[in-house]
Structures are given as C-alpha cells and as structure tokens.
Scaffold this active site. Structure first.
Site, PDB file in Angstrom:
ATOM      1  N   TYR A   1       1.526   3.766  -2.040  1.00 10.33           N
ATOM      2  CA  TYR A   1       2.427   3.922  -0.908  1.00 10.33           C
ATOM      3  C   TYR A   1       3.301   5.155  -1.105  1.00 10.33           C
ATOM      4  O   TYR A   1       4.123   5.211  -2.025  1.00 10.33           O
ATOM      5  CB  TYR A   1       3.314   2.689  -0.729  1.00 10.33           C
ATOM      6  CG  TYR A   1       2.567   1.396  -0.496  1.00 10.33           C
ATOM      7  CD1 TYR A   1       1.227   1.380  -0.107  1.00 10.33           C
ATOM      8  CD2 TYR A   1       3.201   0.169  -0.654  1.00 10.33           C
ATOM      9  CE1 TYR A   1       0.549   0.197   0.112  1.00 10.33           C
ATOM     10  CE2 TYR A   1       2.526  -1.028  -0.433  1.00 10.33           C
ATOM     11  CZ  TYR A   1       1.208  -1.005  -0.055  1.00 10.33           C
ATOM     12  OH  TYR A   1       0.537  -2.187   0.155  1.00 10.33           O
TER      13      TYR A   1
ATOM     14  N   HIS B   1      -5.459  -2.976  -6.479  1.00 15.75           N
ATOM     15  CA  HIS B   1      -5.269  -2.769  -5.038  1.00 15.75           C
ATOM     16  C   HIS B   1      -6.546  -3.066  -4.245  1.00 15.75           C
ATOM     17  O   HIS B   1      -6.497  -3.653  -3.169  1.00 15.75           O
ATOM     18  CB  HIS B   1      -4.783  -1.347  -4.770  1.00 15.75           C
ATOM     19  CG  HIS B   1      -3.979  -1.221  -3.524  1.00 15.75           C
ATOM     20  ND1 HIS B   1      -2.979  -0.282  -3.358  1.00 15.75           N
ATOM     21  CD2 HIS B   1      -4.005  -1.907  -2.367  1.00 15.75           C
ATOM     22  CE1 HIS B   1      -2.445  -0.405  -2.156  1.00 15.75           C
ATOM     23  NE2 HIS B   1      -3.062  -1.380  -1.538  1.00 15.75           N
TER      24      HIS B   1
END
Length: 274
Positions: free
Chosen positions: A53, A111
C-alpha cells in the site's frame, strides 16, 4: 465492539480498519491519521495494512497513528509475494516494522500466492515467530486448493474479497475455513466504486433499519460465523458508522431480499481478487 476469538485465544474486533490507498496523497495524511485514531477510540483496534500500500506509505501513516497507543492495537501487515522467500520474508518484515514504529506485528500475512512454495513462506513466518518479530501468521487471497495445500493449523486467518456482490467464497472456501476454525477477514466489504451502496435492495433495507447503506453491507458479511471486516475510511462520520455496524442484525426478510438481489453461488468459482 463485538469480537472474534482466534485459535490461540486472542480476541479481535469484528470490525477493523483497512488502509488500502492511505499514504498515497500527502495532503490527506492528517485526515487518515485522525480517522485511524478515531476508529481505535471506537473499538476498531484491528488495523490492516501492507508493504504494497503506497509502497510502504500506508504503514508509515499507521505508524504515526498508533505511536501513542501501540499496546491497544492488533496490528496486521502483509508481505509481497516476490518477497515471500526464506530470505525475503525477514527482510521485508524488518522494513515494515521500521515504518510502523514497532518491534512486533500481531499478524503477518502472505498478500497473495507467488513464485515461492507455500512451505518456504511458512518456514520463514515460523522463524519470525521464534524471533519475536510476529505473534502469528496467516494468508490472503488463497483459494480452497491453496488452503488444502497449505495444510497449516497455525494459519490464523485468510483475508479475501467478500461482500454482497462477491459471494463466491460461500460455495466452498468459506465453509471449509469455518470448519477448520480459520477466520475469514473480508476486504472491500463495501464493494468498490460505490455501486453496491447505491443498489436499491441495500437502500431499502437501510431505510427499514434507520441505518446507512454501508452499515447494511457490513452487517451482511458479519452474519457469517468466523468472519470479520476491515472497511477503510478517512471520513470521521463514516468511521463512526462502520464501528456501529457490528450491532446491527439483519432479519430473515432482509437476507432474502439481498439473496434475490445478489444470488448466492450455485457452483465453485475462481477466487476473486482486487
């Protein structure tokens, strides 16, 4: 705030806070930090972030937000698949810890699946646990076949896409996780682009409850056992609405209307990701 009990006895709030897209726009940084702190005050003490992010920018925002209250927060971050090797995991974890301003993560997730064998990533996670760098580990965006291959009772959660528009996991992955006692952490529980929250069925049910559409969408996901949600918001009013969604119970009529608007899956589907 209602909570969910993890396999090791730790309790986490059913409604946490996501941080995708935080850290991308410097003028918004103050609002993002304030929103995260407000969420913590309201009981949304689980904060989910990732090295992906804003390429670490979101972790830096979170680090500033929790600087004076780290011990109140259940902190989650995620490792890129290309860093998920025996050597790459500890290096990526150290970078995340530095950006977050902490010496230990409460939960560290893969992830999504990449080039490295799951067993190699799990081995690296277990070494981080032994070193005191993480308290537990889990995965994100793993489908049923992946979870069966993982075959790891120590997997704390599977974080996947789940909302009324994206119900594919209900056919096989979600029931399997529930049977194994592996909680599902639903990302994008409010959908994307706002279309879900403008759907007439959601609007009608919200009106019936004197609630906002986002609360209906969150309550819908939370109807499932072993599911928690991580909506993201930098708007204080929206943060307050998200926090109170855990107290909302949808009726059988509400759920029937949503099933009609968003039919449940009738067959196995490839796992959806964003």
């Amino acid at each position: 705030m209602r909570s969910l009990k993890l396999a090791d006895g730790a309790r986490v709030p059913l409604v946490g806070q996501g941080t995708w897209h935080m850290g991308e726009n410097p003028p918004e940084r103050g609002n993002e930090i304030a929103a995260l702190r407000l969420g913590i005050e309201l009981g949304m003490t689980l904060i989910d972030t990732a090295e992906m992010y804003a390429e670490g920018g979101a972790e830096e925002v979170v680090g500033e937000a929790i600087r004076s209250c780290r011990d109140q927060v259940f902190l989650v971050s995620k490792v890129y698949p290309h860093n998920a090797s025996r050597k790459g995991v500890p290096e990526a974890c150290e970078r995340s810890l530095r950006r977050l301003g902490t010496d230990c993560l409460d939960l560290y997730l893969l992830h999504w699946r990449g080039q490295y064998p799951l067993a190699e990533t799990v081995e690296a996670f277990e070494r981080l646990k032994e070193a005191g760098k993480i308290r537990r580990w889990g995965v994100s965006n793993l489908d049923l076949d992946d979870m069966r291959e993982l075959d790891a009772p120590d997997c704390a959660v599977n974080q996947v896409l789940y909302n009324p528009q994206e119900r594919g996991i209900e056919f096989d992955l979600l029931p399997w996780c529930q049977a194994q006692g592996i909680p599902v952490m639903a990302y994008c529980p409010l959908g994307q682009g706002g279309g879900l929250l403008r759907h007439q069925a959601i609007l009608d049910i919200a009106r019936r409850h004197g609630a906002e559409p986002a609360q209906i969408a969150l309550a819908w996901s939370l109807r499932q056992p072993e599911v928690l949600v991580i909506p993201k918001s930098s708007n204080p009013a929206h943060v307050r609405l998200n926090a109170s969604a855990a107290e909302l119970t949808l009726s059988a009529d509400d759920l029937a209307l949503l099933d009609k608007a968003f039919p449940p899956p009738s067959r196995s589907q490839p796992l959806q990701m964003v």
